[in-house]
Design a protein around this motif. Structure first.
Motif, PDB file in Angstrom:
ATOM      1  N   ASP A 191      60.036  22.898  30.827  1.00 13.26           N
ATOM      2  CA  ASP A 191      61.034  21.846  31.002  1.00 13.26           C
ATOM      3  C   ASP A 191      62.167  21.960  29.993  1.00 13.26           C
ATOM      4  O   ASP A 191      63.304  21.571  30.271  1.00 13.26           O
ATOM      5  CB  ASP A 191      60.401  20.455  30.832  1.00 13.26           C
ATOM      6  N   SER A 192      61.864  22.467  28.806  1.00 13.20           N
ATOM      7  CA  SER A 192      62.839  22.461  27.717  1.00 13.20           C
ATOM      8  C   SER A 192      64.024  23.379  27.957  1.00 13.20           C
ATOM      9  O   SER A 192      65.072  23.208  27.323  1.00 13.20           O
ATOM     10  CB  SER A 192      62.156  22.833  26.393  1.00 13.20           C
ATOM     11  N   PHE A 193      63.892  24.350  28.857  1.00 11.13           N
ATOM     12  CA  PHE A 193      65.033  25.256  29.037  1.00 11.13           C
ATOM     13  C   PHE A 193      65.458  25.458  30.489  1.00 11.13           C
ATOM     14  O   PHE A 193      66.424  26.180  30.753  1.00 11.13           O
ATOM     15  CB  PHE A 193      64.762  26.618  28.378  1.00 11.13           C
ATOM     16  N   ILE A 194      64.748  24.848  31.444  1.00  9.38           N
ATOM     17  CA  ILE A 194      65.197  24.933  32.829  1.00  9.38           C
ATOM     18  C   ILE A 194      65.525  23.532  33.345  1.00  9.38           C
ATOM     19  O   ILE A 194      65.167  22.531  32.755  1.00  9.38           O
ATOM     20  CB  ILE A 194      64.161  25.612  33.741  1.00  9.38           C
ATOM     21  N   GLY A 195      66.219  23.488  34.438  1.00  7.50           N
ATOM     22  CA  GLY A 195      66.577  22.193  35.015  1.00  7.50           C
ATOM     23  C   GLY A 195      68.021  21.843  34.750  1.00  7.50           C
ATOM     24  O   GLY A 195      68.818  22.662  34.283  1.00  7.50           O
ATOM     25  N   GLU A 196      68.370  20.607  35.017  1.00 12.06           N
ATOM     26  CA  GLU A 196      69.756  20.176  34.976  1.00 12.06           C
ATOM     27  C   GLU A 196      70.390  20.308  33.598  1.00 12.06           C
ATOM     28  O   GLU A 196      71.585  20.572  33.469  1.00 12.06           O
ATOM     29  CB  GLU A 196      69.872  18.722  35.463  1.00 12.06           C
ATOM     30  N   THR A 197      69.609  20.115  32.547  1.00  6.07           N
ATOM     31  CA  THR A 197      70.174  20.157  31.200  1.00  6.07           C
ATOM     32  C   THR A 197      69.904  21.478  30.488  1.00  6.07           C
ATOM     33  O   THR A 197      70.373  21.679  29.366  1.00  6.07           O
ATOM     34  CB  THR A 197      69.611  19.013  30.338  1.00  6.07           C
ATOM     35  N   GLY A 198      69.156  22.366  31.116  1.00 14.67           N
ATOM     36  CA  GLY A 198      68.808  23.631  30.476  1.00 14.67           C
ATOM     37  C   GLY A 198      69.789  24.732  30.830  1.00 14.67           C
ATOM     38  O   GLY A 198      70.618  24.611  31.732  1.00 14.67           O
ATOM     39  N   ALA A 199      69.690  25.842  30.098  1.00 18.83           N
ATOM     40  CA  ALA A 199      70.561  26.988  30.321  1.00 18.83           C
ATOM     41  C   ALA A 199      70.015  27.939  31.378  1.00 18.83           C
ATOM     42  O   ALA A 199      70.695  28.888  31.765  1.00 18.83           O
ATOM     43  CB  ALA A 199      70.767  27.738  29.007  1.00 18.83           C
ATOM     44  N   ARG A 221      62.272  28.238  42.829  1.00 21.41           N
ATOM     45  CA  ARG A 221      62.126  26.797  43.045  1.00 21.41           C
ATOM     46  C   ARG A 221      63.448  26.169  43.463  1.00 21.41           C
ATOM     47  O   ARG A 221      63.465  25.256  44.307  1.00 21.41           O
ATOM     48  CB  ARG A 221      61.580  26.131  41.773  1.00 21.41           C
ATOM     49  N   ALA A 222      64.558  26.638  42.922  1.00 25.02           N
ATOM     50  CA  ALA A 222      65.862  26.096  43.316  1.00 25.02           C
ATOM     51  C   ALA A 222      66.135  26.331  44.795  1.00 25.02           C
ATOM     52  O   ALA A 222      66.751  25.487  45.466  1.00 25.02           O
ATOM     53  CB  ALA A 222      66.965  26.715  42.464  1.00 25.02           C
ATOM     54  N   LEU A 223      65.658  27.465  45.315  1.00 18.82           N
ATOM     55  CA  LEU A 223      65.885  27.772  46.724  1.00 18.82           C
ATOM     56  C   LEU A 223      64.808  27.195  47.632  1.00 18.82           C
ATOM     57  O   LEU A 223      65.004  27.096  48.846  1.00 18.82           O
ATOM     58  CB  LEU A 223      65.948  29.290  46.908  1.00 18.82           C
ATOM     59  N   HIS A 224      63.668  26.811  47.053  1.00 19.97           N
ATOM     60  CA  HIS A 224      62.565  26.204  47.820  1.00 19.97           C
ATOM     61  C   HIS A 224      62.112  24.938  47.084  1.00 19.97           C
ATOM     62  O   HIS A 224      60.992  24.872  46.570  1.00 19.97           O
ATOM     63  CB  HIS A 224      61.398  27.191  47.948  1.00 19.97           C
ATOM     64  N   PRO A 225      62.958  23.918  47.044  1.00 20.90           N
ATOM     65  CA  PRO A 225      62.711  22.776  46.153  1.00 20.90           C
ATOM     66  C   PRO A 225      61.494  21.927  46.473  1.00 20.90           C
ATOM     67  O   PRO A 225      60.900  21.338  45.570  1.00 20.90           O
ATOM     68  CB  PRO A 225      64.001  21.964  46.276  1.00 20.90           C
ATOM     69  N   ASP A 226      61.082  21.846  47.718  1.00 29.05           N
ATOM     70  CA  ASP A 226      60.011  20.932  48.098  1.00 29.05           C
ATOM     71  C   ASP A 226      58.775  21.628  48.655  1.00 29.05           C
ATOM     72  O   ASP A 226      57.864  20.974  49.152  1.00 29.05           O
ATOM     73  CB  ASP A 226      60.530  19.933  49.141  1.00 29.05           C
ATOM     74  N   ILE A 247      53.059  31.602  39.348  1.00 25.80           N
ATOM     75  CA  ILE A 247      53.248  31.856  37.917  1.00 25.80           C
ATOM     76  C   ILE A 247      54.204  33.019  37.677  1.00 25.80           C
ATOM     77  O   ILE A 247      54.521  33.330  36.522  1.00 25.80           O
ATOM     78  CB  ILE A 247      51.906  32.140  37.209  1.00 25.80           C
ATOM     79  N   ASP A 248      54.670  33.645  38.756  1.00 26.63           N
ATOM     80  CA  ASP A 248      55.618  34.760  38.644  1.00 26.63           C
ATOM     81  C   ASP A 248      57.011  34.238  38.982  1.00 26.63           C
ATOM     82  O   ASP A 248      57.259  33.801  40.110  1.00 26.63           O
ATOM     83  CB  ASP A 248      55.216  35.876  39.603  1.00 26.63           C
ATOM     84  N   TYR A 249      57.890  34.286  38.010  1.00 27.76           N
ATOM     85  CA  TYR A 249      59.204  33.651  38.136  1.00 27.76           C
ATOM     86  C   TYR A 249      60.346  34.636  37.948  1.00 27.76           C
ATOM     87  O   TYR A 249      60.187  35.680  37.300  1.00 27.76           O
ATOM     88  CB  TYR A 249      59.374  32.561  37.080  1.00 27.76           C
ATOM     89  N   TYR A 273      74.475  32.862  36.938  1.00 29.05           N
ATOM     90  CA  TYR A 273      73.949  33.932  37.777  1.00 29.05           C
ATOM     91  C   TYR A 273      73.005  33.371  38.832  1.00 29.05           C
ATOM     92  O   TYR A 273      72.958  33.864  39.963  1.00 29.05           O
ATOM     93  CB  TYR A 273      73.243  34.993  36.935  1.00 29.05           C
ATOM     94  N   ALA A 274      72.264  32.335  38.480  1.00 21.65           N
ATOM     95  CA  ALA A 274      71.366  31.698  39.449  1.00 21.65           C
ATOM     96  C   ALA A 274      72.132  31.153  40.644  1.00 21.65           C
ATOM     97  O   ALA A 274      71.619  31.121  41.765  1.00 21.65           O
ATOM     98  CB  ALA A 274      70.573  30.584  38.776  1.00 21.65           C
ATOM     99  N   ASP A 275      73.369  30.728  40.425  1.00 18.35           N
ATOM    100  CA  ASP A 275      74.187  30.218  41.526  1.00 18.35           C
ATOM    101  C   ASP A 275      74.475  31.294  42.571  1.00 18.35           C
ATOM    102  O   ASP A 275      74.847  30.967  43.697  1.00 18.35           O
ATOM    103  CB  ASP A 275      75.511  29.668  40.988  1.00 18.35           C
ATOM    104  N   ARG A 276      74.323  32.556  42.191  1.00 17.73           N
ATOM    105  CA  ARG A 276      74.553  33.653  43.116  1.00 17.73           C
ATOM    106  C   ARG A 276      73.342  33.929  44.005  1.00 17.73           C
ATOM    107  O   ARG A 276      73.432  34.697  44.963  1.00 17.73           O
ATOM    108  CB  ARG A 276      74.923  34.928  42.344  1.00 17.73           C
ATOM    109  N   ALA A 277      72.196  33.336  43.684  1.00 20.29           N
ATOM    110  CA  ALA A 277      70.969  33.580  44.449  1.00 20.29           C
ATOM    111  C   ALA A 277      71.050  32.919  45.825  1.00 20.29           C
ATOM    112  O   ALA A 277      71.285  31.714  45.922  1.00 20.29           O
ATOM    113  CB  ALA A 277      69.769  33.061  43.681  1.00 20.29           C
ATOM    114  N   LYS A 278      70.852  33.700  46.848  1.00 19.22           N
ATOM    115  CA  LYS A 278      70.988  33.196  48.217  1.00 19.22           C
ATOM    116  C   LYS A 278      69.685  33.227  49.003  1.00 19.22           C
ATOM    117  O   LYS A 278      69.538  32.527  50.001  1.00 19.22           O
ATOM    118  CB  LYS A 278      72.057  34.013  48.968  1.00 19.22           C
ATOM    119  N   ASP A 279      68.726  34.037  48.565  1.00 23.19           N
ATOM    120  CA  ASP A 279      67.483  34.148  49.320  1.00 23.19           C
ATOM    121  C   ASP A 279      66.375  34.564  48.361  1.00 23.19           C
ATOM    122  O   ASP A 279      66.600  35.372  47.456  1.00 23.19           O
ATOM    123  CB  ASP A 279      67.623  35.187  50.437  1.00 23.19           C
ATOM    124  N   ALA A 280      65.204  33.983  48.544  1.00 24.08           N
ATOM    125  CA  ALA A 280      64.052  34.326  47.703  1.00 24.08           C
ATOM    126  C   ALA A 280      62.806  34.313  48.563  1.00 24.08           C
ATOM    127  O   ALA A 280      62.611  33.421  49.392  1.00 24.08           O
ATOM    128  CB  ALA A 280      63.904  33.329  46.557  1.00 24.08           C
TER     129      ALA A 280
END
Length: 275
Positions: free
Chosen positions: A194-202, A208-213, A236-238, A245-252
């Motif tokens: 949580d400390s480095f990912i998400g809305e406030t992280g770098a 998960r961003a492409l498959h949120p639910d 567990i593999d991320y 750069y994550a904004d460029r991800a279109k498919d996972a």
């Protein structure tokens, strides 16, 4: 243009090759493939992947960089790429872990519309509550957090691929209720993510961003019992990417084998297309 990155824990490169890894590699459309838990020296990895490398470390096929483990038969990470890296780094500046075969990164130059990017292969330690294994895992996490802070604030593009040995949320493992007090799903480990990912992280958890639910998609299943057949897995593999750069991800996609007998590792490849 697009840039495709795959990450997979091979659970022993020699065993994976015997079980069919090279057949998978021959059909892969990835530009970069990060490998973890090779359990082999650099020369052994080179030998196992020789056919794909066309007989050489910088052959006409894939280009290979690797970080062998200091302890024989443990750990080991590597990166395969269609084009050679302009620079590599083994370890992240921590004396305890830099020769453990748990981290390697390679920087690839900009090509056309694709920006320069540093891709890392990470094998974060597994743990066991109440033992030195867990203490070592937590020391690694503390040291690696500093590296993530520096890389995440550099203004450059980074992707850290690998086996992080932590399921982040209840969506990331089938039996989350039964694993709340076990390493890999401890509240402290999840808070660390949580400390480095998400809305406030770098950093962004790209899958998960492409498959949120979605439950999963899981990337590891125990060889025991019917875990694979019942899809009772862990994610567990991320691929953790800096936000731009994550904004460029279109498919996972997780490249789950069609059946148990077709698996060449207990992990499945995790592939992301960046455009």
């Amino acid at each position: 243009m697009s840039h495709t990155i795959t990450s997979v824990n091979v659970n022993g490169i020699r065993a994976a090759v015997r079980k069919g890894m090279l057949d998978w590699l021959a059909t892969s459309g990835a530009d970069v493939i990060c490998l973890q838990e090779t359990r082999a020296t650099d020369d052994e990895v080179l030998s196992c992947l020789g056919p794909a490398l066309d007989g050489g470390r910088q052959g006409a096929g894939w280009h290979l960089v690797s970080a062998e483990p200091s302890v024989k038969g443990r750990n080991g990470v590597a990166i395969l790429s269609r084009t050679p890296a302009e620079s590599i780094r083994i370890g992240f500046g921590d004396a305890e872990f830099d020769d453990s075969g748990r981290y390697i990164e390679a920087r690839y130059p900009a090509v056309g519309a694709d920006p320069a990017v540093t891709v890392a292969s990470l094998y974060l330690p597994s743990g066991e509550v109440g033992t030195e294994k867990q203490a070592s895992k937590e020391r690694f996490m503390a040291a690696f957090a500093h590296h993530l802070d520096v890389s995440g604030s550099s203004g450059e593009h980074h992707v850290v691929c690998g086996d992080w040995n932590i399921a982040h949320t209840e969506l990331d493992l089938k039996n989350w209720k039964g694993n709340r007090t076990k390493s890999g799903f401890l509240a402290s480990e999840r808070a660390w993510l949580d400390s480095f990912i998400g809305e406030t992280g770098a950093w962004t958890d790209v899958v998960r961003a492409l498959h949120p639910d979605q439950d999963g998609p899981y990337s590891w299943w125990s060889y025991r019992g019917k875990a694979f057949d019942n899809d009772a897995g862990w994610r567990i593999d991320y691929q953790m990417a800096t936000t731009d750069y994550a904004d460029r991800a279109k498919d996972a996609v997780v490249e789950r084998a069609d059946s148990y007998d077709l698996r060449w590792s207990d992990h499945a490849p995790v592939t992301v297309v960046y455009r």
